[in-house]
Motif scaffolding. Structure first.
Motif, PDB file in Angstrom:
ATOM      1  N   GLY A 220     -64.072 -21.441 -80.193  1.00 42.78           N
ATOM      2  CA  GLY A 220     -65.365 -21.931 -80.058  1.00 42.78           C
ATOM      3  C   GLY A 220     -66.301 -21.065 -80.255  1.00 42.78           C
ATOM      4  O   GLY A 220     -66.416 -19.965 -79.906  1.00 42.78           O
ATOM      5  N   SER A 221     -67.287 -21.313 -81.421  1.00 46.87           N
ATOM      6  CA  SER A 221     -68.345 -20.438 -81.838  1.00 46.87           C
ATOM      7  C   SER A 221     -69.647 -21.165 -82.211  1.00 46.87           C
ATOM      8  O   SER A 221     -69.706 -22.525 -82.337  1.00 46.87           O
ATOM      9  N   THR A 222     -70.597 -20.433 -82.297  1.00 49.03           N
ATOM     10  CA  THR A 222     -71.855 -20.733 -82.656  1.00 49.03           C
ATOM     11  C   THR A 222     -72.639 -20.062 -83.714  1.00 49.03           C
ATOM     12  O   THR A 222     -72.669 -18.854 -83.985  1.00 49.03           O
ATOM     13  N   ILE A 223     -73.139 -20.853 -84.876  1.00 49.86           N
ATOM     14  CA  ILE A 223     -73.714 -20.311 -86.031  1.00 49.86           C
ATOM     15  C   ILE A 223     -75.435 -20.691 -85.585  1.00 49.86           C
ATOM     16  O   ILE A 223     -75.612 -21.603 -85.246  1.00 49.86           O
ATOM     17  N   VAL A 224     -75.952 -19.514 -85.695  1.00 47.65           N
ATOM     18  CA  VAL A 224     -77.361 -19.253 -85.430  1.00 47.65           C
ATOM     19  C   VAL A 224     -77.993 -19.124 -86.807  1.00 47.65           C
ATOM     20  O   VAL A 224     -78.018 -18.123 -87.197  1.00 47.65           O
ATOM     21  N   ALA A 225     -79.074 -20.192 -87.213  1.00 46.03           N
ATOM     22  CA  ALA A 225     -79.806 -19.946 -88.105  1.00 46.03           C
ATOM     23  C   ALA A 225     -81.393 -19.648 -87.795  1.00 46.03           C
ATOM     24  O   ALA A 225     -81.881 -20.337 -86.711  1.00 46.03           O
ATOM     25  N   GLU A 226     -81.836 -18.621 -88.044  1.00 45.58           N
ATOM     26  CA  GLU A 226     -83.523 -18.134 -87.721  1.00 45.58           C
ATOM     27  C   GLU A 226     -84.045 -18.549 -88.983  1.00 45.58           C
ATOM     28  O   GLU A 226     -83.787 -17.839 -89.855  1.00 45.58           O
ATOM     29  N   GLY A 227     -85.420 -18.862 -88.990  1.00 49.67           N
ATOM     30  CA  GLY A 227     -86.381 -18.895 -89.982  1.00 49.67           C
ATOM     31  C   GLY A 227     -87.785 -18.401 -89.594  1.00 49.67           C
ATOM     32  O   GLY A 227     -87.767 -17.730 -88.885  1.00 49.67           O
ATOM     33  N   ALA A 228     -88.857 -19.198 -90.045  1.00 50.76           N
ATOM     34  CA  ALA A 228     -90.067 -18.922 -89.668  1.00 50.76           C
ATOM     35  C   ALA A 228     -90.801 -20.186 -89.418  1.00 50.76           C
ATOM     36  O   ALA A 228     -90.900 -21.014 -90.406  1.00 50.76           O
ATOM     37  N   ALA A 229     -91.655 -20.399 -88.244  1.00 52.79           N
ATOM     38  CA  ALA A 229     -92.207 -21.586 -88.244  1.00 52.79           C
ATOM     39  C   ALA A 229     -93.393 -21.777 -89.006  1.00 52.79           C
ATOM     40  O   ALA A 229     -94.212 -20.680 -89.269  1.00 52.79           O
ATOM     41  N   ALA A 230     -93.889 -22.860 -89.447  1.00 51.26           N
ATOM     42  CA  ALA A 230     -95.049 -23.191 -90.178  1.00 51.26           C
ATOM     43  C   ALA A 230     -95.399 -24.551 -89.995  1.00 51.26           C
ATOM     44  O   ALA A 230     -94.528 -25.427 -89.417  1.00 51.26           O
ATOM     45  N   HIS A 231     -96.485 -25.168 -90.353  1.00 45.22           N
ATOM     46  CA  HIS A 231     -96.864 -26.426 -90.165  1.00 45.22           C
ATOM     47  C   HIS A 231     -96.228 -27.079 -91.343  1.00 45.22           C
ATOM     48  O   HIS A 231     -96.009 -26.710 -92.470  1.00 45.22           O
ATOM     49  N   ALA A 232     -95.726 -28.261 -91.025  1.00 44.28           N
ATOM     50  CA  ALA A 232     -94.905 -29.227 -92.026  1.00 44.28           C
ATOM     51  C   ALA A 232     -95.710 -29.465 -93.279  1.00 44.28           C
ATOM     52  O   ALA A 232     -94.939 -29.992 -94.045  1.00 44.28           O
TER      53      ALA A 232
END
Length: 360
Positions: free
Chosen positions: A171-183
């Motif tokens: 069992g594993s987890t893929i973590v995706a990180e980005g940057a928040a902004a107004h939609a």
């Protein structure tokens, strides 16, 4: 003399989903009262007994913890409900796997092998095999093992087969990180969900791992089972996690680390229960001969889809097979039960293998 049904009933009646201590104490006391073996319970709660010459060791392996019971399986006082009807014993742990612990106890008591015979009942199997792992770290290393998990009903209904391999689970987890902004300004941020779905597409394109064990083909699987990301409808998500369930086969793993080639994506393993493959064809045949002699049906070598403590033992160098009374779909259910006749059959198989141990 104690019978297999009465010993099974006694074990099944002891609650052991939150605390295995009482069940372990019962097994420890029973072994000391009914055998002249060297019996110990280690600091983890595992009960291990040994008798015979200390070479070519054969172990009967089980576990005395169970999954939490269904409401129907406990009474008003919190005690386990155990019932016998139509040749079956009903109760939490009857199939997985106190019935075969009882069968192994009686076979261990009665067998008189030329080599070393070991009995082991571990804690924490339902928590990923923590008791077995601890025992291995402390030096538990039999040459061969018959593990009493379910192997009945694979080749044909009611037939007790011999499992020579089983799948593992990573069992594993893929973590995706980005940057928040107004939609309203998506270009001002980096959408973690988009990055996660790129990783999901990559997972979908992976080939399933495959191998062959003693002539039996095994195929694993890889599946995305959960996805979690985003904080609000009008915010570009800065983080998204994807859960991956992989069923592994001996010697093979899906190359999930490839997702880390995507910008902002990392991958971590949360659980890795090892698969099992018996590496000694002669041992597997010897156990199959015993299974054939114990029943009118014609058992076969089979493979199991579920991970067991046999995986940890095999990883540490023990050649394992699995022989047990439970059939697919019997364990972990609200009406869990086991056939008493099949338990007697398993006891005969265990004792037959032990009596001719080690093979000439």
């Amino acid at each position: 003399m104690e019978t297999l049904p009465s010993l099974t009933r006694a074990l099944v009646s002891i609650p052991s989903h939150d605390d295995e201590a009482a069940a372990g104490e019962y097994i420890l006391t029973w072994l000391r009262d009914h055998t002249d073996a060297q019996v110990t319970r280690d600091d983890h709660g595992n009960v291990i007994a040994r008798k015979g010459q200390a070479d070519d060791s054969l172990a009967f392996v089980g576990h005395h913890d169970v999954v939490p019971p269904d409401e129907s399986q406990v009474d008003a006082d919190g005690e386990y409900v155990v019932e016998e009807r139509d040749g079956r014993l009903y109760g939490r742990g009857a199939a997985d796997m106190k019935g075969c612990v009882a069968a192994a106890l009686l076979a261990f008591r009665d067998a008189d092998p030329a080599g070393e015979l070991v009995f082991a009942s571990f804690v924490g199997e339902e928590q990923g095999g923590i008791g077995c792992q601890a025992a291995i770290e402390d030096g538990f290393a039999p040459d061969y093992a018959v593990v009493g998990e379910g192997s009945t009903g694979y080749s044909a209904p009611g037939t007790t087969d011999v499992a020579v391999a089983h799948k593992g689970r990573r069992g594993s987890t893929i973590v995706a990180e980005g940057a928040a902004a107004h939609a309203s300004e998506p270009e001002a941020g980096a959408n973690a969900i988009y990055r996660a779905t790129d990783a999901v597409d990559m997972v979908r394109d992976l080939d399933f791992p495959e191998t062959t064990v003693l002539g039996h083909e095994m195929s694993g699987s890889v599946a995305v089972t959960e996805i979690d990301g985003g904080s609000a409808w009008n915010v570009i998500p800065e983080r998204c996690e994807v859960t991956v369930d992989e069923r592994t086969v001996p010697g093979e793993r899906a190359p999930l680390d490839r997702v880390e080639a995507i910008d902002g994506v990392s991958w971590r393993v949360d659980q890795d229960l090892p698969p099992m493959a018996c590496g000694d064809a002669d041992f597997a045949e010897r156990v199959l001969d015993a299974a054939t002699a114990a029943q009118d049906a014609t058992p076969e070598h089979v493979v199991k889809p579920h991970a067991t403590d046999a995986g940890w033992l095999a990883q540490a160098g023990t050649d394992c097979v699995i022989v047990g009374a439970a059939e697919p779909g019997e364990a972990h259910t609200g009406d869990e039960s086991v056939s008493l006749a099949v338990l007697e059959r398993c006891r005969d198989i265990y004792e037959d293998v032990a009596e001719s141990w080690p093979p000439e």
